[in-house]
Design an enzyme around this catalytic site. Structure first.
Site, PDB file in Angstrom:
ATOM      1  N   HIS A 117      27.150  18.821 -26.134  1.00 23.76           N
ATOM      2  CA  HIS A 117      27.835  20.062 -25.806  1.00 23.76           C
ATOM      3  C   HIS A 117      28.829  20.470 -26.899  1.00 23.76           C
ATOM      4  O   HIS A 117      29.148  21.642 -27.028  1.00 23.76           O
ATOM      5  CB  HIS A 117      28.584  19.814 -24.491  1.00 23.76           C
ATOM      6  CG  HIS A 117      28.618  20.964 -23.595  1.00 23.76           C
ATOM      7  ND1 HIS A 117      29.642  21.148 -22.715  1.00 23.76           N
ATOM      8  CD2 HIS A 117      27.800  22.001 -23.431  1.00 23.76           C
ATOM      9  CE1 HIS A 117      29.452  22.245 -22.050  1.00 23.76           C
ATOM     10  NE2 HIS A 117      28.339  22.774 -22.475  1.00 23.76           N
ATOM     11  N   HIS A 348      32.901  32.230 -21.694  1.00 23.33           N
ATOM     12  CA  HIS A 348      32.148  31.012 -21.993  1.00 23.33           C
ATOM     13  C   HIS A 348      33.095  29.963 -22.593  1.00 23.33           C
ATOM     14  O   HIS A 348      32.742  28.818 -22.779  1.00 23.33           O
ATOM     15  CB  HIS A 348      30.995  31.311 -22.960  1.00 23.33           C
ATOM     16  CG  HIS A 348      30.055  30.171 -23.148  1.00 23.33           C
ATOM     17  ND1 HIS A 348      30.051  29.375 -24.274  1.00 23.33           N
ATOM     18  CD2 HIS A 348      29.111  29.656 -22.334  1.00 23.33           C
ATOM     19  CE1 HIS A 348      29.126  28.444 -24.157  1.00 23.33           C
ATOM     20  NE2 HIS A 348      28.557  28.582 -22.993  1.00 23.33           N
TER      21      HIS A 348
END
Ligand SMILES: O=C(O)CCC(=O)Nc1ccc(C(=O)O)c(C(=O)O)c1
Length: 464
Positions: A117, A348
């Site tokens: 990630h 985000h």
């Protein structure tokens, strides 16, 4: 986003915090001209003359990425660090075939459901090395109309003599090297050497990273929420200052957190984030836990966004997970960013902070890739003797003492305040204090159709 006309403003270092948002298409220019960058800005000659670069990320559009570089540096060595396995890895390799200057490094993901990630750029210039830690995938959609966070380091100069450590009071260089070492990859060795060879004494943030594993003993406090707990117990706020300061988490996805809030959220996770200086000396003393607010977009935040329902594609909270944790909803607050002109730019970004009740001060602030999940922050196992983490994550922690403040730093989402106050003010990505969901609000679920109310474009949401 269509190629922008040349940006009017030269690159503006938002000293000393160097914390930026991405530019957003179709909002007033005032909200993009200060404190906002796009990928072309970050890779431009004005930032430095590139020799090579390395991107850590989750999603890559290689053709688009290469075009974000100036013509003159489009063929320089470029390493992409990803977590794709099997068929996805074959697809990465096939796409890279077209770009001889691109090489790939696959991060080992040996624990199921882990993701790579982390979003970081290492930029090696003729004059030095810059580190950028951010929240955006390397695909055009992530840099177009969303709210994303970017921390930009100074350009670190080569070390005068190699024997010098060249680390900062926050241990930035040591922690970054420890993070890279965890990949155990020969492909990263050159970049470990570049980091080793540069003087990072001016780095004024702490690294908060996660790497997959079942971390025990000396490794246990190096990662995830236990690393944050360790730093806060050594250098965090005085308990008396923050006793009624709420904790705020803001993220774009949520994992499975257990049958009730005590299973992990308010006990293990929030207790680490609520840690104050000296806490480890106060083992067992029950300190009152502050209010917890979780900023997560409501269905209407997504419906009315610049992207309409499609904006919810990058907010992958599934009803399957949510239905197991209805106890979470009372913590939720709306995504509101009037100060930054980004209420309609789907978040985000992921951030965490301990702020004063009136929202004018913060005891600390984190921007990170980590969503609200055990996979990202870690879950204690074996009677707390090991911390199990599934994913790679990376973020930076801002503490007041490294920015000239004794106890807390002023914060504001109104950039005119940030710019006009002679005291360094942290540029918040959203408005504080947070606003709880109103009656009728519900969290956004990526896999639930929305046919009752049309979005910005008059469309419904029929999940793919
Ligand atoms: O993990 C879970 O429990 C739910 C699924 C999920 O959250 N997946 C995911 C994957 C990639 C990214 C990314 O964009 O890198 C993001 C993000 O950043 O929101 C989220």
């Amino acid at each position: 986003c269509s190629p922008e006309k040349r940006p009017k403003q030269a690159y503006q270092e938002l000293q000393p915090f160097n914390f930026f948002l991405t530019k957003v298409k179709d909002i007033k220019n005032q909200y993009n001209s200060t404190g906002a960058l796009n990928l072309k800005d970050l890779l431009s000659e004005r930032m430095g003359s590139l020799k090579s670069s390395c991107h850590f990320n989750f999603m890559f559009d290689m053709e688009w990425l290469v075009k974000q570089y100036p013509e003159s540096s489009r063929k320089l060595p470029l390493l992409l660090v990803h977590g794709d396995q099997g068929r996805d890895e074959l697809r990465m390799k096939a796409e890279a075939q077209d770009f001889p200057h691109i090489s790939l490094c696959r991060a080992p993901l040996d624990i199921p459901y882990g993701t790579h990630h982390t979003k970081m750029m290492l930029l090696l210039y003729t004059t030095g090395l810059r580190v950028v830690i951010h929240t955006a995938n390397l695909i055009p959609n992530d840099w177009c109309q969303k709210t994303q966070g970017i921390w930009v380091s100074p350009v670190f100069s080569p070390l005068a003599n190699a024997s010098e450590k060249g680390d900062s009071p926050t241990g930035f260089k040591t922690d970054l090297l420890q993070y890279l070492a965890a990949y155990k990859s020969g492909k990263l060795a050159p970049w470990e050497r570049h980091i080793q060879a540069h003087d990072m004494k001016t780095a004024n943030v702490h690294i908060i990273g996660s790497v997959p594993g079942r971390h025990v003993l000396s490794q246990k406090n190096c990662w995830g929420h236990l690393k944050l707990k360790k730093v806060l117990s050594e250098r965090g706020p005085e308990p008396t200052l923050v006793q009624n300061w709420p904790l705020l988490g803001q993220f774009s996805s949520i994992g499975s957190l257990g049958p009730n809030k005590e299973a992990w959220l308010t006990t293990e996770w929030a207790q680490s984030l609520n840690t104050c200086k000296g806490a480890l000396m106060m083992q067992g003393v029950k300190t009152p836990q502050p209010k917890l607010n979780l900023v997560f977009p409501s269905k209407d935040n997504i419906r009315l966004s610049l992207e309409g329902y499609n904006g919810g594609g990058c907010v992958p909270y599934s009803i399957k997970t949510a239905s197991k944790q209805p106890w979470l909803t009372p913590f939720f607050c709306q995504w509101i960013s009037e100060g930054r002109g980004r209420t309609k730019a789907v978040p985000h970004i992921k951030t965490y902070t301990r702020h004063s009740p009136d929202g004018t001060q913060a005891a600390w602030f984190i921007v990170t890739s980590a969503n609200l999940s055990k996979a990202a922050w870690g879950a204690l196992e074996k009677k707390g003797s090991q911390l199990m983490i599934r994913s790679y994550e990376l973020g930076v922690l801002f503490l007041p003492q490294y920015f000239g403040y004794k106890t807390s730093f002023p914060v504001s989402s109104k950039l005119e305040d940030v710019e006009k106050s002679e005291k360094a003010t942290f540029p918040l990505p959203y408005d504080l204090p947070p606003t709880t969901y109103v009656r009728g609000d519900r969290p956004w679920f990526v896999d639930v159709p929305c046919v009752d109310l049309p979005d910005t474009f008059g469309n419904n949401w029929c999940p793919p």
